[in-house]
Design an enzyme around this catalytic site. Structure first.
Site, mmCIF file in Angstrom:
data_model
loop_
_atom_site.group_PDB
_atom_site.id
_atom_site.type_symbol
_atom_site.label_atom_id
_atom_site.label_comp_id
_atom_site.label_asym_id
_atom_site.label_seq_id
_atom_site.Cartn_x
_atom_site.Cartn_y
_atom_site.Cartn_z
ATOM 1 N N ASP A 21 1.101 -0.908 0.231
ATOM 2 C CA ASP A 21 0.158 -0.359 -0.047
ATOM 3 C C ASP A 21 1.237 1.025 -0.070
ATOM 4 O OD1 ASP A 21 -1.970 1.989 0.509
ATOM 5 O OD2 ASP A 21 -2.090 1.792 2.731
ATOM 6 N N ASP A 25 -3.856 3.752 2.547
ATOM 7 C CA ASP A 25 -5.375 3.534 2.812
ATOM 8 C C ASP A 25 -5.847 1.948 3.270
ATOM 9 O OD1 ASP A 25 -5.497 2.089 0.291
ATOM 10 O OD2 ASP A 25 -6.880 2.621 -0.534
ATOM 11 N N ASP A 29 -1.786 -1.957 -3.903
ATOM 12 C CA ASP A 29 -1.787 -0.654 -5.199
ATOM 13 C C ASP A 29 -1.179 -0.601 -6.212
ATOM 14 O OD1 ASP A 29 -0.050 1.133 -4.449
ATOM 15 O OD2 ASP A 29 -1.808 2.209 -3.009
ATOM 16 N N ASP A 98 -4.295 -10.639 -15.279
ATOM 17 C CA ASP A 98 -4.934 -11.529 -15.734
ATOM 18 C C ASP A 98 -6.834 -10.888 -16.234
ATOM 19 O OD1 ASP A 98 -6.967 -13.562 -14.332
ATOM 20 O OD2 ASP A 98 -5.734 -12.892 -12.365
ATOM 21 N N ASP A 199 -8.491 -16.120 -16.604
ATOM 22 C CA ASP A 199 -9.314 -16.938 -15.750
ATOM 23 C C ASP A 199 -10.494 -17.954 -16.194
ATOM 24 O OD1 ASP A 199 -9.922 -16.448 -12.855
ATOM 25 O OD2 ASP A 199 -12.194 -15.733 -13.001
ATOM 26 N N GLU A 256 -6.464 -21.001 -17.113
ATOM 27 C CA GLU A 256 -6.701 -21.502 -16.088
ATOM 28 C C GLU A 256 -7.385 -22.205 -16.091
ATOM 29 O OE1 GLU A 256 -8.568 -20.563 -11.342
ATOM 30 O OE2 GLU A 256 -9.225 -19.437 -13.092
ATOM 31 N N HIS A 330 -3.257 -17.471 -5.730
ATOM 32 C CA HIS A 330 -4.905 -16.814 -4.270
ATOM 33 C C HIS A 330 -6.037 -16.931 -4.978
ATOM 34 C CE1 HIS A 330 -6.073 -16.698 -8.625
ATOM 35 N NE2 HIS A 330 -7.056 -16.402 -7.839
ATOM 36 N N ASP A 331 -6.031 -18.625 -4.995
ATOM 37 C CA ASP A 331 -6.883 -19.541 -4.850
ATOM 38 C C ASP A 331 -6.900 -21.119 -3.922
ATOM 39 O OD1 ASP A 331 -9.189 -18.362 -6.082
ATOM 40 O OD2 ASP A 331 -8.323 -18.713 -8.085
#
Length: 557
Positions: A21, A25, A29, A98, A199, A256, A330-331
């Site tokens: 970050d 916030d 990013d 992605d 994806d 994927e 990430h999954d």
């Protein structure tokens, strides 16, 4: 074996929301990523893959896109992305975006129009069925719990959503929709990006008659995702995409493909197929699933099963197509907590063993942020601390509605396998917010960041970070690691995973002890009368038959 630049690369996946970050916030990013590029370059990475950064209402953390050609305000601006791309290229790396084109957000202008009138040209961009006698069109279940159909009263129709109701499946049978997708992809390629991770790309072609899912009779809590995988026109669409876009640029592509077999993968990625270059398969990520509740499981994996799956993919694709190699993304829950040992005594040893085992196989390796540190699952959270829609929906359905699992049973499953295990902030240092932000993080930080972090790893020459760096250096140096044939040693050994690689008169022997026990194996017999060079190990090099806890060795012969 045909050779291409993307076969010899190593890819690093960034989950932007949790990486760095820059404006405090609490959300990672693009400017934050720029700040950390030297760290990634020092590791030896060739390609950076960014999880989605497009405009999105964030029902599924950016995998529900409302505008493919704008940047999510949480992450910055298009100018920030241009600067990121420039800085990546300056450092000799490439950027893979992605691409999410099985579905859009229900807030995408296409769907807003589609929902407004059956006469809109965009209505047919999605998959609709008329309401007949107030019956749902079929029994399909969403991958995120509940029906895969959502009723729209104004139209008296249902639309299909394989994921959340805000992720509306596109109708790939519509040629105008496909052309709009290809135009968008071309727009990104012309901006200078270097590839796409696609994806759930093998779900884009649905069966024409949308039949009921027969498996739900036995397992009513399972997903119907398999009903849409590898559909009737998927290869036709991917060949068209390749001709319209991909073949015009020097790209890296990986699709994927849940539910894909090696036979399917060869059709998607065969060197003569003109579709994709690699797929992400899920067989090895499913070996410890629950027969009733899928990946919400506390089952322990069986090494014989893992070896069988990994070996099948190595052997079946050899010379015909190309493997992607991954333990984490990430999954998925963190691999050290799943296939290794996340205790302080064995975390680093088992992390090195898992890394060496995977990176010595044929294929392109993918490293997920924090994997090189040995980041682990987070086991201290309550259900209110989770942010993942799949986790929250599963808890709501199985504990609160159906009451088929107790809260404590479900939480054990979530602690073991929730996707949020991979999404806690990158652990940069030991401070309260771990160097990720000076604000309040969007999701909880793993308490073990005080001793598992980048600062610590860079200061310790025996850390997992430097082991990954050496693995990448070896892959860049030795073609046998990239291209060598694979053969498994002792398929039924449920403690040790050992295999050969062979290429141009050279051989590799790779040995991995998957236990915390001290074991004996006939290693010297395997190496009888040959000249060996130890390449890498997680202990002081020893050429004996004794394997220490989680020991890993690679010899060049």
């Amino acid at each position: 074996m045909r050779k291409h630049w993307w076969q010899e690369t190593v890819v690093y996946q960034i989950y932007p929301r949790s990486f760095q970050d820059s404006n405090n916030d609490g959300i990672g990013d693009l400017r934050g990523i720029i700040q950390r590029l030297d760290y990634i370059k020092e590791l030896g990475i060739d390609v950076i893959w960014l999880s989605p950064i497009y405009q999105s209402p964030n029902d599924d953390n950016g995998y529900d896109i409302s505008n493919y050609q704008q940047i999510m305000t949480d992450f910055g601006t298009m100018t920030d992305l241009k600067n990121l791309l420039k800085e990546i290229h300056i450092r000799g790396m490439k950027l893979m975006m992605d691409l999410v084109v099985n579905h859009t957000s229900d807030e995408h202008p296409w769907f807003v129009e589609a929902k407004s009138s059956q006469h809109s040209k965009y209505h047919d961009y999605y998959i609709w069925r008329k309401n007949q006698n107030n019956k749902i069109p079929n029994n399909w279940r969403s991958n995120f719990s509940g029906s895969a159909w959502q009723y729209v009263p104004e139209l008296d129709e249902y639309y299909l959503h394989i994921f959340t109701k805000k992720q509306v499946d596109l109708n790939w049978n519509n040629s105008a929709m496909r052309q709009d997708i290809y135009n968008m992809m071309t727009w990104w390629c012309d901006k200078g990006i270097d590839g796409f991770r696609m994806d759930v790309i093998n779900l884009i072609s649905k069966p024409d008659d949308l039949p009921n899912d027969p498996l739900l009779e036995k397992s009513p809590s399972r997903s119907s995702l398999h009903m849409t995988a590898n559909g009737p026109h998927v290869h036709e669409f991917l060949k068209e995409m390749n001709q319209a876009v991909l073949s015009n640029y020097n790209l890296i592509t990986v699709g994927e493909t849940p539910g894909a077999s090696t036979i399917d993968a060869i059709q998607y990625t065969g060197f003569d197929r003109a579709e994709l270059q690699m797929v992400f398969q899920f067989e090895h990520m499913s070996i410890d699933n629950d027969s009733e509740y899928g990946n919400m499981s506390t089952n322990k994996f069986n090494l014989v099963d893992l070896k069988k799956v990994m070996s099948k993919w190595q052997i079946d694709l050899n010379g015909r197509a190309w493997n992607s190699l991954y333990w984490n993304n990430h999954d998925q829950a963190r691999v050290i907590s799943r296939f290794g040992d996340d205790t302080q005594a064995y975390r680093v040893l088992s992390g090195k063993m898992l890394a060496n085992c995977l990176h010595m196989m044929q294929g392109t390796p993918y490293i997920y942020q924090g994997e090189e540190l040995g980041m682990t699952n987070i086991k201290s959270l309550q259900i209110s601390d989770y942010r993942d829609v799949a986790t929250l929906n599963a808890y709501h359905e199985l504990v609160e509605i159906k009451k088929v699992l107790s809260a404590s049973n479900m939480m054990a499953r979530i602690h073991a396998r929730s996707r949020d295990n991979a999404r806690t902030p990158m652990q940069w240092d030991e401070t309260d917010t771990t160097g990720f932000t000076n604000g309040t993080p969007w999701i909880a930080i793993n308490p073990n960041h005080t001793w598992i972090n980048v600062k610590q790893a860079l200061a310790d020459k025996n850390s997992l970070y430097y082991f990954y760096k050496k693995l990448i250096e070896l892959r860049h140096k030795h073609l046998i690691i990239v291209y060598g044939d694979y053969s498994l040693i002792d398929p039924l050994d449920n403690q040790v995973y050992a295999f050969w690689r062979q290429y141009n008169g050279q051989k590799l022997l790779v040995i991995n002890n998957f236990t915390k026990s001290t074991l004996n194996r006939p290693i010297m017999h395997w190496l009888h009368n040959v000249k060996i060079k130890p390449l890498i190990s997680n202990y002081a090099i020893d050429t004996g038959d004794v394997l220490r806890p989680y020991e890993t060795r690679t010899y060049l012969i």
